[in-house]
Design a protein around this motif. Structure first.
Motif, PDB file in Angstrom:
ATOM      1  N   LYS A   4      -4.670  -4.400   0.248  1.00  0.00           N
ATOM      2  CA  LYS A   4      -4.147  -5.762   0.005  1.00  0.00           C
ATOM      3  C   LYS A   4      -4.664  -6.407   1.132  1.00  0.00           C
ATOM      4  CE  LYS A   4      -0.610  -4.382  -3.055  1.00  0.00           C
ATOM      5  NZ  LYS A   4       0.963  -4.471  -3.748  1.00  0.00           N
ATOM      6  N   THR A   5      -5.183  -7.763   0.787  1.00  0.00           N
ATOM      7  CA  THR A   5      -5.631  -8.525   1.919  1.00  0.00           C
ATOM      8  C   THR A   5      -4.579  -9.170   2.806  1.00  0.00           C
ATOM      9  OG1 THR A   5      -7.866  -9.074   0.808  1.00  0.00           O
ATOM     10  CG2 THR A   5      -7.347 -10.409   2.653  1.00  0.00           C
ATOM     11  N   TRP A   6      -3.363  -9.412   2.021  1.00  0.00           N
ATOM     12  CA  TRP A   6      -2.393  -9.969   2.640  1.00  0.00           C
ATOM     13  C   TRP A   6      -1.343  -9.162   3.332  1.00  0.00           C
ATOM     14  CZ3 TRP A   6       1.591  -8.079   0.369  1.00  0.00           C
ATOM     15  CH2 TRP A   6       1.504  -7.744  -1.071  1.00  0.00           C
ATOM     16  N   ALA A   7      -1.645  -7.969   3.061  1.00  0.00           N
ATOM     17  CA  ALA A   7      -0.454  -6.902   3.712  1.00  0.00           C
ATOM     18  C   ALA A   7      -0.624  -6.747   5.079  1.00  0.00           C
ATOM     19  CB  ALA A   7      -1.034  -5.518   3.031  1.00  0.00           C
ATOM     20  N   ASP A   8       0.488  -6.151   5.625  1.00  0.00           N
ATOM     21  CA  ASP A   8       0.431  -5.813   7.128  1.00  0.00           C
ATOM     22  C   ASP A   8      -0.403  -4.749   7.465  1.00  0.00           C
ATOM     23  OD1 ASP A   8       1.034  -5.801   9.743  1.00  0.00           O
ATOM     24  OD2 ASP A   8       3.203  -5.028   9.405  1.00  0.00           O
ATOM     25  N   ASN A   9      -1.939  -4.977   7.582  1.00  0.00           N
ATOM     26  CA  ASN A   9      -2.668  -3.963   7.671  1.00  0.00           C
ATOM     27  C   ASN A   9      -2.941  -3.682   9.610  1.00  0.00           C
ATOM     28  OD1 ASN A   9      -3.264  -3.631   5.017  1.00  0.00           O
ATOM     29  ND2 ASN A   9      -4.453  -5.284   5.059  1.00  0.00           N
ATOM     30  N   THR A  10      -1.835  -3.292   9.887  1.00  0.00           N
ATOM     31  CA  THR A  10      -1.808  -3.242  11.451  1.00  0.00           C
ATOM     32  C   THR A  10      -1.559  -1.766  11.773  1.00  0.00           C
ATOM     33  OG1 THR A  10       0.265  -3.909  11.424  1.00  0.00           O
ATOM     34  CG2 THR A  10      -1.276  -5.609  11.950  1.00  0.00           C
ATOM     35  N   PRO A  11      -1.799  -1.161  12.734  1.00  0.00           N
ATOM     36  CA  PRO A  11      -1.440   0.202  13.212  1.00  0.00           C
ATOM     37  C   PRO A  11       0.115   0.613  12.781  1.00  0.00           C
ATOM     38  CG  PRO A  11      -2.929  -0.580  14.657  1.00  0.00           C
ATOM     39  CD  PRO A  11      -2.452  -1.789  13.807  1.00  0.00           C
ATOM     40  N   GLY A  12      -0.035   1.884  12.158  1.00  0.00           N
ATOM     41  CA  GLY A  12       1.338   2.437  12.162  1.00  0.00           C
ATOM     42  C   GLY A  12       2.055   1.912  10.816  1.00  0.00           C
ATOM     43  N   ALA A  70       1.198   6.960  -0.350  1.00  0.00           N
ATOM     44  CA  ALA A  70       0.038   6.234  -0.852  1.00  0.00           C
ATOM     45  C   ALA A  70      -1.108   7.307  -1.313  1.00  0.00           C
ATOM     46  CB  ALA A  70      -0.667   5.416   0.257  1.00  0.00           C
ATOM     47  N   THR A  71      -1.027   8.408  -0.476  1.00  0.00           N
ATOM     48  CA  THR A  71      -1.907   9.527  -0.792  1.00  0.00           C
ATOM     49  C   THR A  71      -1.538  10.185  -2.385  1.00  0.00           C
ATOM     50  OG1 THR A  71      -2.069  10.003   1.391  1.00  0.00           O
ATOM     51  CG2 THR A  71      -2.785  12.116  -0.218  1.00  0.00           C
ATOM     52  N   ALA A  90       0.587   2.272   4.107  1.00  0.00           N
ATOM     53  CA  ALA A  90      -0.650   1.559   3.422  1.00  0.00           C
ATOM     54  C   ALA A  90      -0.297   0.558   2.234  1.00  0.00           C
ATOM     55  CB  ALA A  90      -1.696   2.750   3.000  1.00  0.00           C
ATOM     56  N   GLU A  91      -0.672  -0.522   1.889  1.00  0.00           N
ATOM     57  CA  GLU A  91      -0.475  -1.026   0.785  1.00  0.00           C
ATOM     58  C   GLU A  91      -2.047  -1.235   0.103  1.00  0.00           C
ATOM     59  OE1 GLU A  91       2.352  -4.440   0.597  1.00  0.00           O
ATOM     60  OE2 GLU A  91       2.562  -4.038   2.896  1.00  0.00           O
ATOM     61  N   ILE A  92      -2.086  -0.676  -0.985  1.00  0.00           N
ATOM     62  CA  ILE A  92      -3.607  -0.602  -1.557  1.00  0.00           C
ATOM     63  C   ILE A  92      -3.821  -1.684  -2.603  1.00  0.00           C
ATOM     64  CG2 ILE A  92      -4.974   0.995  -2.658  1.00  0.00           C
ATOM     65  CD1 ILE A  92      -4.358   2.049   0.080  1.00  0.00           C
ATOM     66  N   PHE A 126     -13.029  -7.886   4.688  1.00  0.00           N
ATOM     67  CA  PHE A 126     -13.391  -6.668   5.478  1.00  0.00           C
ATOM     68  C   PHE A 126     -11.935  -6.309   6.119  1.00  0.00           C
ATOM     69  CE2 PHE A 126     -15.312  -5.320   9.550  1.00  0.00           C
ATOM     70  CZ  PHE A 126     -15.378  -3.840   9.416  1.00  0.00           C
ATOM     71  N   GLN A 127     -11.007  -5.734   5.458  1.00  0.00           N
ATOM     72  CA  GLN A 127      -9.790  -5.345   5.901  1.00  0.00           C
ATOM     73  C   GLN A 127      -9.567  -3.739   5.341  1.00  0.00           C
ATOM     74  OE1 GLN A 127      -6.373  -6.993   6.767  1.00  0.00           O
ATOM     75  NE2 GLN A 127      -8.074  -8.416   7.427  1.00  0.00           N
ATOM     76  N   MET A 128      -9.008  -2.976   6.341  1.00  0.00           N
ATOM     77  CA  MET A 128      -8.561  -1.946   6.136  1.00  0.00           C
ATOM     78  C   MET A 128      -7.234  -1.284   6.728  1.00  0.00           C
ATOM     79  SD  MET A 128     -12.393  -0.085   8.145  1.00  0.00           S
ATOM     80  CE  MET A 128     -11.934   1.558   7.548  1.00  0.00           C
ATOM     81  N   VAL A 129      -6.549  -0.238   5.921  1.00  0.00           N
ATOM     82  CA  VAL A 129      -5.265  -0.088   6.435  1.00  0.00           C
ATOM     83  C   VAL A 129      -5.254   0.437   7.852  1.00  0.00           C
ATOM     84  CG1 VAL A 129      -4.803   0.697   3.918  1.00  0.00           C
ATOM     85  CG2 VAL A 129      -5.470   2.641   5.447  1.00  0.00           C
ATOM     86  N   GLY A 130      -4.050   0.324   8.498  1.00  0.00           N
ATOM     87  CA  GLY A 130      -3.989   0.748   9.769  1.00  0.00           C
ATOM     88  C   GLY A 130      -4.744  -0.138  10.762  1.00  0.00           C
ATOM     89  N   GLY A 131      -5.390  -1.318  10.477  1.00  0.00           N
ATOM     90  CA  GLY A 131      -6.163  -2.327  11.203  1.00  0.00           C
ATOM     91  C   GLY A 131      -7.358  -1.802  11.735  1.00  0.00           C
ATOM     92  N   LEU A 132      -7.950  -0.305  10.957  1.00  0.00           N
ATOM     93  CA  LEU A 132      -9.158   0.153  11.525  1.00  0.00           C
ATOM     94  C   LEU A 132     -10.479  -0.741  11.298  1.00  0.00           C
ATOM     95  CD1 LEU A 132      -9.192   3.108  12.422  1.00  0.00           C
ATOM     96  CD2 LEU A 132     -10.252   3.795  10.464  1.00  0.00           C
ATOM     97  N   HIS A 133     -10.373  -1.976  10.688  1.00  0.00           N
ATOM     98  CA  HIS A 133     -11.443  -2.776  10.630  1.00  0.00           C
ATOM     99  C   HIS A 133     -11.800  -3.059  11.924  1.00  0.00           C
ATOM    100  CE1 HIS A 133      -7.845  -4.846   9.587  1.00  0.00           C
ATOM    101  NE2 HIS A 133      -8.312  -5.754  10.451  1.00  0.00           N
TER     102      HIS A 133
END
Length: 423
Positions: free
Chosen positions: A51-59, A100-101, A62-64, A374-381
């Motif tokens: 989700k674009t608005w999720a807290d997509n930061t390390p640790g 999430a898995t 995952a909010e998909i 261009f967003q990824m879980v865990g801030g991997l973008h």
């Protein structure tokens, strides 16, 4: 076949910060298959969209964005490929948490049923939070995920376990763990051999750092568990190692290449692999199509080849489909001319540190319109530099892997402007 007529230009960013312009190719005119692909079994290892608005930061958990994530799988099926899910491309051990898995596996299996597609999913021990556990606990952890996967109706891919890599003191431990897990399986599984370029924790997997010794253990696992192994996915980025193991596999056990550096020749087969190497010399490009077809026709019944289970195929799904359609039509020249240019693109996406390749897969998904940001879980973008991404744009354009070139250019230029660069 793609067209090479330039309709616009796009901006490139060099490693030294210099800016240049390049011609943008028109969208390729590849056609979706009207019947199942026949000559190769091919899976695209798919990524997840947060989700674009999720807290997509390390640790963070995952909010998909399930709509975008599952629509991407429908896109893969529409081109005749299967989906390999919940594997390293989906950021297992790099942002995709256990809850999430499980949800991804269940949802992806449901989409496969709806679309009539083939899905295999990763089975691991990574839901156990402790860094180190005993051999019996590793067996139980594998079985828990295996049985959940079987309940969902997905094909299991037995992934390499970090827990096992830490706990094993000899090759006997690998034989014990894999034997116990395979004997509990109710359907044949694919064994995944993941190299240290993808995960350094897996050094010495199968009991040896030397692949020739480790492969003996892998092959013994298969021999001691007849009927339990459907295939092997090798991800060592070593074509010679893959061919060596492939030639020793028992009848009925497939080799699924996970070599994102050398897949063109490995999938094409032994004669096409040789031909692909020859064609890297410009002087050999004058060879006639008739000559290529004649050599191909003489050798296809004898050639060994690998099938495919590749993260790269998630980035180039229409191109991969078109190439396999060319093999189905006994047109090796079209296969090579279609898929060949994508290998340089894949090598850029999977460049060291290779485990950050997921960033390139998600980046191309965004450029091609399969996700809104261009967003990824865990801030991997943030794991790749702008010059690295620029080279991906350049090579994707050259390989006709930009499905909507104008959209791709617009999004890329927006990203450059966001970072204070004129485009």
């Amino acid at each position: 076949m793609p067209t090479t007529t330039a309709t616009a230009t796009f901006t490139l960013l060099g490693q030294d910060g210099t800016v240049s312009a390049a011609e943008l190719n028109e969208a390729p005119a590849y056609a979706k298959p009207t019947a199942p692909l026949r000559s190769r079994v091919a899976y695209a290892a798919a990524h997840v969209v947060p989700k674009t608005w999720a807290d997509n930061t390390p640790g963070q958990p995952a909010e998909i964005d399930w709509d975008a994530t599952l629509d991407f799988r429908r896109h893969v099926y529409s081109w005749g490929l299967g989906v390999a899910d919940a594997m390293d491309t989906a950021q297992r051990n790099m942002g995709l948490d256990a809850a999430a898995t499980r949800e991804l596996i269940a949802r992806s299996a449901q989409v496969a049923r709806e679309e009539g597609g083939s899905v295999v999913v990763g089975v691991n021990t990574d839901h156990v939070e402790a860094e180190s556990i005993s051999i019996p606990e590793i067996i139980d952890a594998y079985k828990e995920q295996l049985h959940f996967t079987e309940e969902q109706g997905a094909g299991p891919v037995l992934m390499a376990s970090r827990h096992l890599a830490r706990a094993a003191s000899s090759r006997t431990d690998y034989l014990r763990v894999y034997g116990a897990v395979l004997q509990s399986a109710t359907t044949p599984v694919v064994l995944h051999w993941l190299g240290t370029a993808f995960d350094p924790v897996l050094a010495g997997y199968f009991g040896a750092d030397d692949w020739t010794q480790a492969s003996d253990v892998l092959l013994r696992v298969i021999a001691e568990n007849p009927g339990k192994v459907a295939g092997v996915k090798m991800s060592l980025l070593d074509a010679a190692a893959e061919v060596s193991v492939r030639e020793r596999l028992p009848e009925g056990v497939r080799m699924f290449t996970g070599d994102d550096f050398n897949y063109v020749g490995l999938i094409g087969g032994d004669s096409l692999r040789s031909l692909s190497e020859e064609r890297s010399d410009e002087t050999k490009r004058a060879e006639s199509t008739d000559g290529v077809l004649s050599r191909f026709a003489r050798s296809t019944t004898e050639d060994g080849h690998s099938d495919a289970l590749l993260g790269a195929f998630a980035a180039i799904t229409p191109v991969a489909s078109a190439a396999i359609q060319a093999l189905d039509a006994s047109d090796p020249d079209a296969y090579l001319s279609t898929l060949g240019p994508t290998e340089e693109l894949s090598r850029q996406v999977f460049a060291a540190p290779t485990f950050y390749y997921k960033t390139g897969v998600a980046f191309l998904s965004w450029l091609n319109g399969h996700q809104s940001a261009f967003q990824m879980v865990g801030g991997l973008h943030s794991a790749r530099s702008l010059p690295h991404l620029s080279r991906i744009v350049e090579l994707a354009n050259a390989a006709h892997a930009l499905e909507q070139p104008e959209l791709a250019a617009e999004r890329w230029h927006g990203l450059l402007r966001l970072n204070g660069l004129d485009a």
